[in-house]
Design a protein around this motif. Structure first.
Motif, PDB file in Angstrom:
ATOM      1  N   ASN A  38       0.828  -1.197   0.000  1.00 45.40           N
ATOM      2  CA  ASN A  38       0.000   0.000   0.000  1.00 45.40           C
ATOM      3  C   ASN A  38       0.871   1.260   0.000  1.00 45.40           C
ATOM      4  N   ALA A  51      -5.607   2.500  -3.906  1.00 44.25           N
ATOM      5  CA  ALA A  51      -4.448   1.718  -3.455  1.00 44.25           C
ATOM      6  C   ALA A  51      -4.894   0.529  -2.618  1.00 44.25           C
ATOM      7  N   SER A  52      -5.790   0.760  -1.673  1.00 45.24           N
ATOM      8  CA  SER A  52      -6.288  -0.327  -0.831  1.00 45.24           C
ATOM      9  C   SER A  52      -7.020  -1.369  -1.665  1.00 45.24           C
ATOM     10  N   VAL A  55      -4.360  -3.426  -3.628  1.00 42.38           N
ATOM     11  CA  VAL A  55      -3.625  -4.338  -2.751  1.00 42.38           C
ATOM     12  C   VAL A  55      -4.499  -5.526  -2.362  1.00 42.38           C
ATOM     13  N   GLY A 154      -5.848   0.191   4.402  1.00 42.30           N
ATOM     14  CA  GLY A 154      -4.979  -0.376   3.385  1.00 42.30           C
ATOM     15  C   GLY A 154      -3.992  -1.400   3.920  1.00 42.30           C
TER      16      GLY A 154
END
Length: 254
Positions: A38, A51-52, A55, A154
């Motif tokens: 993250n 981003a979270s 991932v 995240g």
């Protein structure tokens, strides 16, 4: 979705290496893939929710391979698995919804400071007492909180759940294997929730690199968790927890 026809290998290689290294650590110590990956995505300018989402999409694959490997090496406590997995999934759905619609960053510095202090305590425990293998009593609330923070922040399932189970005296090898295996169901649920909120925009060349590296590394973590002595595992968990938490705290405050 990434345009796979227009990129050169040098753009994806750093993320393959990051994914490989992060997953070796995560599989062996029960934490760090989400936090490291993250951070890498945020550094290149990916928004927090995307981003979270990216991932967790990657972790759907890495945790599947890691969970199978831990199962084959008999690192999983199935009773503990069920107690973690169900509340973890519920917390994950709530956390993914919150991050997709609300800014949940206010509480992050306090959580990271707490996790760093847990890391210090684990180092103290490892230095003074060998792990004794007690059955943990507080499990379901950890699953719920860990799942929520993992989606909203995240990364957080491993740091919150693994560390707090070890503080209660749980055996490091089976704790790490069980937390990793339960994480598969958590990441599938979180990924589906993010996809309904954000679509496929979060799946980029960077996440493809993390996916390749993570899947290649996933089998090795379970082998390390099985072979490394319990006291050493607890010490390494404490060190990784302190480093990742303090780095995250620094980033959150700057």
């Amino acid at each position: 979705m990434p345009d796979l026809a227009t990129f050169d290998f040098s753009t994806i290689l750093p993320f393959i290496l990051i994914g490989f290294g992060a997953q070796v650590v995560d599989g062996a110590l029960g934490m760090a893939f989400g936090v490291i990956s993250n951070t890498a995505l945020l550094w290149i300018g990916v928004p927090p929710a995307a981003a979270s989402a990216g991932v967790h999409t990657v972790e759907t694959f890495t945790t599947a391979v890691s969970g199978i490997s831990h199962t084959l090496h008999r690192n999983v406590n199935w009773k503990l698995f069920l107690r973690l997995m169900i509340p973890g999934v519920i917390g994950g759905v709530l956390g993914a919804y919150v991050l997709s619609n609300i800014d949940a960053a206010v509480a992050k510095p306090f959580i990271l400071a707490y996790l760093a202090s847990i890391g210090v305590y684990l180092l103290y425990r490892a230095a003074r007492h060998a792990p004794i293998g007690k059955e943990p009593k507080v499990v379901e609330p950890l699953g719920l909180i860990g799942g929520f923070l993992d989606a909203a922040g995240g990364g957080g399932w491993g740091p919150v759940v693994t560390s707090n189970l070890l503080v209660q005296g749980a055996t490091p090898r089976t704790t790490i294997g069980t937390v990793n295996t339960a994480e598969f169901f958590l990441t599938v649920t979180i990924s589906i929730t993010f996809l309904t909120q954000l679509g496929w925009a979060a799946f980029t060349i960077a996440t493809v690199g993390l996916l390749i590296g993570g899947v290649l590394a996933a089998p090795f973590g379970a082998i390390l968790a099985k072979r490394v002595p319990a006291r050493t595992l607890m010490t390494l968990v404490g060190v990784i927890l302190i480093i990742t938490s303090l780095f995250g705290l620094w980033r959150a405050l700057h």
